[in-house]
Write a protein that holds these residues in place. Structure first.
Motif, short mmCIF file in Angstrom:
data_model
loop_
_atom_site.label_atom_id
_atom_site.label_comp_id
_atom_site.label_asym_id
_atom_site.label_seq_id
_atom_site.Cartn_x
_atom_site.Cartn_y
_atom_site.Cartn_z
N PHE A 166 0.83 -1.20 0.00
CA PHE A 166 0.00 0.00 0.00
C PHE A 166 0.87 1.25 0.00
CE2 PHE A 166 -3.46 -2.80 0.93
CZ PHE A 166 -4.60 -2.11 0.55
N PRO A 167 0.28 2.39 -0.36
CA PRO A 167 1.06 3.63 -0.34
C PRO A 167 1.59 3.95 1.05
CG PRO A 167 -1.02 3.93 -1.53
CD PRO A 167 -1.09 2.59 -0.86
N ASN A 168 2.73 4.59 1.07
CA ASN A 168 3.31 5.14 2.30
C ASN A 168 3.76 4.09 3.30
OD1 ASN A 168 4.08 7.63 3.36
ND2 ASN A 168 2.38 7.64 4.83
N VAL A 169 4.13 2.89 2.80
CA VAL A 169 4.64 1.87 3.72
C VAL A 169 6.16 1.82 3.70
CG1 VAL A 169 2.56 0.45 3.62
CG2 VAL A 169 4.41 0.06 1.95
N ALA A 246 4.70 -2.53 9.77
CA ALA A 246 4.55 -3.38 10.96
C ALA A 246 4.19 -2.58 12.20
CB ALA A 246 5.83 -4.18 11.19
N ALA A 247 4.55 -1.28 12.19
CA ALA A 247 4.27 -0.44 13.37
C ALA A 247 2.87 0.16 13.32
CB ALA A 247 5.30 0.67 13.46
N SER A 248 2.15 -0.07 12.22
CA SER A 248 0.79 0.49 12.06
C SER A 248 0.77 1.98 12.36
CB SER A 248 -0.21 -0.24 12.96
OG SER A 248 -0.27 -1.62 12.63
N VAL A 249 1.74 2.71 11.78
CA VAL A 249 1.86 4.14 12.02
C VAL A 249 0.57 4.87 11.66
CG1 VAL A 249 3.07 6.25 11.30
CG2 VAL A 249 4.36 4.13 11.73
N GLU A 250 -0.09 4.41 10.58
CA GLU A 250 -1.33 5.05 10.15
C GLU A 250 -2.56 4.24 10.54
OE1 GLU A 250 -1.08 5.92 6.01
OE2 GLU A 250 0.48 7.43 6.28
N ARG A 252 -3.08 1.00 10.14
CA ARG A 252 -3.43 -0.07 9.21
C ARG A 252 -3.09 -1.43 9.83
NH1 ARG A 252 -4.75 1.95 4.34
NH2 ARG A 252 -4.93 -0.21 3.64
N ASP A 253 -3.81 -2.45 9.43
CA ASP A 253 -3.56 -3.83 9.87
C ASP A 253 -2.66 -4.48 8.82
OD1 ASP A 253 -3.53 -6.50 10.46
OD2 ASP A 253 -5.70 -6.71 10.66
N PRO A 254 -1.39 -4.80 9.15
CA PRO A 254 -0.47 -5.34 8.15
C PRO A 254 -0.95 -6.65 7.53
CG PRO A 254 0.57 -5.25 10.33
CD PRO A 254 -0.76 -4.60 10.45
N VAL A 294 3.75 -8.36 16.82
CA VAL A 294 3.37 -8.05 15.43
C VAL A 294 4.04 -9.03 14.47
CG1 VAL A 294 3.43 -6.32 13.61
CG2 VAL A 294 3.06 -5.62 16.00
N ILE A 295 5.35 -9.23 14.65
CA ILE A 295 6.10 -10.09 13.74
C ILE A 295 5.61 -11.53 13.84
CG2 ILE A 295 8.38 -10.91 13.08
CD1 ILE A 295 7.83 -7.90 12.64
N GLU A 296 5.35 -11.98 15.09
CA GLU A 296 4.89 -13.36 15.27
C GLU A 296 3.53 -13.58 14.63
OE1 GLU A 296 6.62 -15.91 16.31
OE2 GLU A 296 8.31 -14.51 16.52
N LEU A 297 2.66 -12.59 14.69
CA LEU A 297 1.35 -12.70 14.04
C LEU A 297 1.50 -12.84 12.52
CD1 LEU A 297 -0.79 -10.10 16.04
CD2 LEU A 297 -1.11 -12.58 15.98
N LEU A 298 2.42 -12.05 11.95
CA LEU A 298 2.68 -12.13 10.51
C LEU A 298 3.25 -13.50 10.13
CD1 LEU A 298 4.19 -8.58 9.90
CD2 LEU A 298 2.14 -9.49 8.81
N LYS A 299 4.19 -13.97 10.93
CA LYS A 299 4.80 -15.27 10.64
C LYS A 299 3.78 -16.39 10.76
CE LYS A 299 9.61 -14.21 11.79
NZ LYS A 299 10.78 -14.57 12.64
N ALA A 300 2.95 -16.33 11.78
CA ALA A 300 1.95 -17.38 11.98
C ALA A 300 0.95 -17.43 10.83
CB ALA A 300 1.22 -17.15 13.31
N GLU A 301 0.66 -16.27 10.25
CA GLU A 301 -0.32 -16.20 9.16
C GLU A 301 0.27 -16.63 7.81
OE1 GLU A 301 -3.88 -15.52 7.18
OE2 GLU A 301 -3.52 -15.47 9.35
N PHE A 302 1.52 -16.22 7.53
CA PHE A 302 2.02 -16.37 6.16
C PHE A 302 3.13 -17.42 5.97
CE2 PHE A 302 0.21 -12.08 6.29
CZ PHE A 302 -0.70 -12.19 5.25
N GLU A 303 3.91 -17.70 7.00
CA GLU A 303 4.98 -18.67 6.78
C GLU A 303 4.47 -20.08 6.51
OE1 GLU A 303 8.06 -18.35 9.73
OE2 GLU A 303 8.90 -16.58 8.72
N PRO A 304 3.29 -20.50 7.04
CA PRO A 304 2.74 -21.80 6.61
C PRO A 304 2.41 -21.83 5.11
CG PRO A 304 1.72 -21.11 8.67
CD PRO A 304 2.53 -19.94 8.18
#
Length: 428
Positions: A166-169, A246-250, A252-254, A294-304
């Protein structure tokens, strides 16, 4: 301004007409035919210019024509060939027929020069039509007509790796950090409105080309915003780096962002999701407290799903080395073959060869007298009494342009047309 698409009209050169003349010298009162041939028309040729990276040259000029061939002259003098039209385009440009949207040529890989429209063939002079029974032919072949078509030029960036998200990431920031590219960076949505390319160099001299694909939005695959203009640049890439905030500065849900962008890729072209992906979880320097959640949630969702996650900071450089070496490993596992689109359409087949003939108005009775070698031959083997034979005769007159030229000379309904032994009244 960056330009990655254009519509232009291209036209090849018409072939020069063959000439009708007879040798006339003091001591050769009854010399034979000596009409020269017409020159070939100029071709329209596209070539890759490695110094170009946009199609801006075609934004304001839309019509391009090659030079026509010169007509033949008397004394067997042939007409001069028309000059070719050379159109320079950046590597990765796809040339499409505007009417059918079919690919004519993909200017990438081994295709660095492509003849798209051949010039018309020069017409034969009357010297070629002399026979034992026709020693003084008064007709010559007209030059082959030019071809004119409208084409679409589309530049699909050639890069090994595409940055999507997305823009601005932080795509532009990452590109500027790991390559020699200098994209414009600001804290606004859609700051990047053009693909930026850079080269990632490694210590062993190897490297890869990386492109910052402009920010995508939901609905891009349906053409929302500049969706199609952006998505087409991903087609040639071999690996995608999916960047998220990953920091959801704006706010957003990564995870939702990755799923949304992948949906746009799938809707645009399902094969895009078959490309290897890695996730760059950016802006970890802005995380408060532990980054693990945050990182663990991303890994749990996409690394499988086989998509590795790399926490990085494009600003501080943290984690970039691990990310780039992982991407290089993926590229090494992929066959090093350029993605080149096959040609689907050949506009040269639009050319029509016109046979030699003459149309003269008889001074005695005003009849339109049509003569030529193919006409004489056609009348010899066509049964005009039969319905099929008559239909063939009509089609022949139309395809050779004879009917059109008769009309141009002012023929009216009921006027007489004479073709050797055949005589008939003209009716539309």
């Amino acid at each position: 301004m960056f330009a990655d698409s254009a519509r232009i009209i291209i036209k090849s050169g018409k072939g020069g007409d063959g000439h009708v003349s007879f040798r006339r010298e003091k001591y050769v009162p009854n010399g034979g035919p000596d009409g020269g041939d017409g020159g070939k028309g100029g071709d329209v040729i596209f070539v890759v210019d490695k110094g170009m990276n946009t199609l801006a040259d075609y934004r304001y000029k839309r019509k391009f024509s090659a030079q026509a061939g010169e007509n033949g002259q008397k004394r067997n003098c042939h007409g001069k060939k028309g000059s070719d039209l050379i159109l320079k385009v950046p590597a990765g440009t796809i040339i499409k027929d505007a009417e059918t949207d079919k690919i004519i040529a993909d200017m990438s890989g081994d295709c660095q020069r492509k003849l798209v429209l051949p010039g018309g063939r020069g017409g034969l002079g009357n010297q070629h039509y002399a026979t034992s029974t026709m020693q003084a032919p008064k007709y010559a072949q007209p030059g082959q007509e030019a071809i004119e078509i409208e084409v679409k030029l589309e530049l699909k960036v050639i890069a090994d790796v595409g940055l999507v998200g997305f823009p601005n990431v932080g795509k532009s920031t990452l590109l500027s950090r790991v390559t020699n590219a200098q994209p414009k960076i600001a804290n606004y949505h859609f700051t990047t409105l053009q693909p930026n390319l850079g080269v990632v160099d490694f210590d062993n001299g190897e490297g890869f080309v990386i492109a910052d694909i402009p920010g995508l939005i939901e609905g891009a695959s349906a053409g929302v915003g500049l969706g199609h203009e952006f998505l087409k640049h991903i087609e040639r890439t071999k690996v995608m780096i999916h960047i998220v905030d990953a920091a959801s500065v704006e706010g957003r849900d990564p995870i939702a962002d990755i799923q949304a962008i992948n949906k746009e890729l799938k809707d645009y072209d399902p094969t895009l999701l078959k490309k290897p992906q890695v996730i760059a979880a950016n802006k970890i320097d802005a995380l408060y407290g532990s980054e693990n959640e945050v990182i663990e949630l991303l890994k749990a969702e996409f690394e499988p799903q086989g998509i590795d996650v790399y926490p990085i900071s494009a600003v501080s450089g943290q984690g970039l080395k691990e990310l780039l070496y992982a991407v290089k490993k993926l590229l090494d596992e992929i066959a090093d073959e350029p993605i080149v689109y096959e040609s689907e359409y050949d506009p040269s087949k639009l050319q029509v060869i016109t046979e030699a003939y003459t149309i003269e108005i008889s001074p005695e009775d005003g009849a339109y007298v049509v003569e030529g070698p193919k006409i004489e031959k056609m009348l010899g083997y066509t049964n005009l009494e039969a319905e099929k034979g008559f239909l063939f005769f009509q089609k022949f007159l139309k395809e050779q342009g004879i009917l059109k030229e008769l009309e141009n000379k002012g023929i009216q309904e009921g006027d007489t047309v004479r073709m050797y032994a055949l005589e008939f009244e003209y009716f539309k």
